[in-house]
Write an enzyme that holds these catalytic residues in place. Structure first.
Site, PDB file in Angstrom:
ATOM      1  N   ARG A 107      -2.743  -5.894  -6.387  1.00  0.00           N
ATOM      2  CA  ARG A 107      -3.738  -4.879  -6.037  1.00  0.00           C
ATOM      3  C   ARG A 107      -4.963  -5.513  -5.390  1.00  0.00           C
ATOM      4  O   ARG A 107      -5.339  -6.635  -5.727  1.00  0.00           O
ATOM      5  CB  ARG A 107      -4.214  -4.149  -7.286  1.00  0.00           C
ATOM      6  CG  ARG A 107      -3.215  -3.277  -7.967  1.00  0.00           C
ATOM      7  CD  ARG A 107      -3.896  -2.597  -9.157  1.00  0.00           C
ATOM      8  NE  ARG A 107      -3.000  -1.709  -9.870  1.00  0.00           N
ATOM      9  CZ  ARG A 107      -3.383  -0.979 -10.919  1.00  0.00           C
ATOM     10  NH1 ARG A 107      -4.632  -1.036 -11.339  1.00  0.00           N
ATOM     11  NH2 ARG A 107      -2.518  -0.193 -11.526  1.00  0.00           N
TER      12      ARG A 107
ATOM     13  N   ASP B 177      -8.949  -3.818  -4.714  1.00  0.00           N
ATOM     14  CA  ASP B 177      -9.738  -2.616  -4.974  1.00  0.00           C
ATOM     15  C   ASP B 177     -10.243  -1.986  -3.680  1.00  0.00           C
ATOM     16  O   ASP B 177     -10.143  -2.569  -2.599  1.00  0.00           O
ATOM     17  CB  ASP B 177     -10.924  -2.956  -5.867  1.00  0.00           C
ATOM     18  CG  ASP B 177     -10.499  -3.319  -7.288  1.00  0.00           C
ATOM     19  OD1 ASP B 177      -9.407  -2.904  -7.695  1.00  0.00           O
ATOM     20  OD2 ASP B 177     -11.267  -4.021  -7.969  1.00  0.00           O
TER      21      ASP B 177
ATOM     22  N   ARG C 283     -15.113 -10.200  -8.453  1.00  0.00           N
ATOM     23  CA  ARG C 283     -16.429  -9.587  -8.207  1.00  0.00           C
ATOM     24  C   ARG C 283     -17.344  -9.743  -9.413  1.00  0.00           C
ATOM     25  O   ARG C 283     -18.555  -9.925  -9.272  1.00  0.00           O
ATOM     26  CB  ARG C 283     -16.247  -8.130  -7.825  1.00  0.00           C
ATOM     27  CG  ARG C 283     -15.563  -7.958  -6.460  1.00  0.00           C
ATOM     28  CD  ARG C 283     -15.021  -6.559  -6.275  1.00  0.00           C
ATOM     29  NE  ARG C 283     -16.085  -5.571  -6.348  1.00  0.00           N
ATOM     30  CZ  ARG C 283     -15.865  -4.266  -6.487  1.00  0.00           C
ATOM     31  NH1 ARG C 283     -14.626  -3.798  -6.617  1.00  0.00           N
ATOM     32  NH2 ARG C 283     -16.872  -3.425  -6.528  1.00  0.00           N
TER      33      ARG C 283
END
Length: 269
Positions: A49, A51, A210
């Site tokens: 994945r 985001d 992040r």
């Protein structure tokens, strides 16, 4: 027959890699385009994945084509680039061994996060502006604590459904760099006006990079110290870590695979 597809994408216009009901995803656009071209339902599996807003360079996915469908790699690449949104570019489609899996066959992933420390109109879309003075030595001292196998639950987005939050980090460091418009056209800058964080690991949790970057910025600003970062990794929770930085400056930059996946592929597809 199984194929890998190597592509890059600008995440700005997408809700992320993964197919979602209420948003435009990279996976969804690929599946829609491939299914139209091959005239049958073609699920696409990605290396992992990303985001909403996060970018990727040389991302790897795979898809299976029924024997009844005619799949010519160069033709598919040409057609996909013609009909996919401008934010997605397909670089290569190649046949691969049936045992290959874009996600589970990968041995490492690498991310880059870009920061600029003074206003720059040419960096706004793909870099995070941080106007505070940052101590790179302290940030690298803290980043070195990430190396090795740890439980990184303190950097995982709340509500994540991973079976485990244990990851192994192989590399993690900050360094200054010079963007193209600086080095080629003499844009006025200081020695550390542009910095990049590079991290490579066997796997990543949702929002992990992040949150790490946000926490390291706190160390670089002097809001936190290296010992705090050590305790955060050892016993902290997500609420103890720094704020997540914006996704626009994050790039999945490499997905690496073992040698000899197939005759046509290399360790870094």
């Amino acid at each position: 027959m199984k194929f890998t597809i190597r592509l890059s994408y600008n995440g700005n216009s997408f809700c992320g890699w993964q197919l979602q009901k209420n948003g435009t995803s990279i996976q969804g656009e690929l599946q829609k385009a491939l299914s139209m071209l091959l005239k049958c339902d073609i699920p696409v599996t990605g290396a992992g994945r990303t985001d909403a807003g996060v970018n990727a360079v040389n991302y790897v996915a795979h898809f299976d084509v029924p024997e009844t469908a005619e799949a010519r790699p160069e033709f598919l690449k040409y057609k996909l680039n013609a009909i996919l949104p401008k934010g997605i570019a397909v670089h290569e489609i190649i046949p691969v061994a049936e045992a290959f899996h874009a996600r589970f066959s990968a041995v490492s992933r690498e991310y880059h996060y870009f920061i600029h420390k003074k206003k720059d109109p040419f960096m706004e879309n793909f870099s995070h502006l941080c106007i505070y003075p940052l101590d790179l030595d302290k940030m690298n001292g803290a980043a070195s604590l990430l190396l090795g196998e740890h439980d990184f639950r303190c950097f995982e987005k709340t509500g994540g459904n991973n079976a485990t939050s244990i990851c192994t980090v192989y590399e993690a460091s900050w360094s200054p760099y010079s963007p193209v418009h600086v080095s080629m056209m003499g844009y006025q800058t200081g020695p550390e006006d542009y910095i990049v964080f590079r991290i490579r690991a066997n796997r990543f949790l949702r929002n992990m990079v992040r949150a790490i970057v946000g926490s390291l910025i706190d160390v670089g600003r002097g809001k936190r110290d290296i010992e705090w970062f050590r305790r955060l990794i050892e016993t902290g929770t997500r609420s103890d870590a720094g704020e997540s930085v914006p996704g626009k400056a994050l790039f999945l930059s490499e997905v690496a695979y073992p040698d000899k996946i197939s005759e046509n592929s290399e360790s870094k597809i």
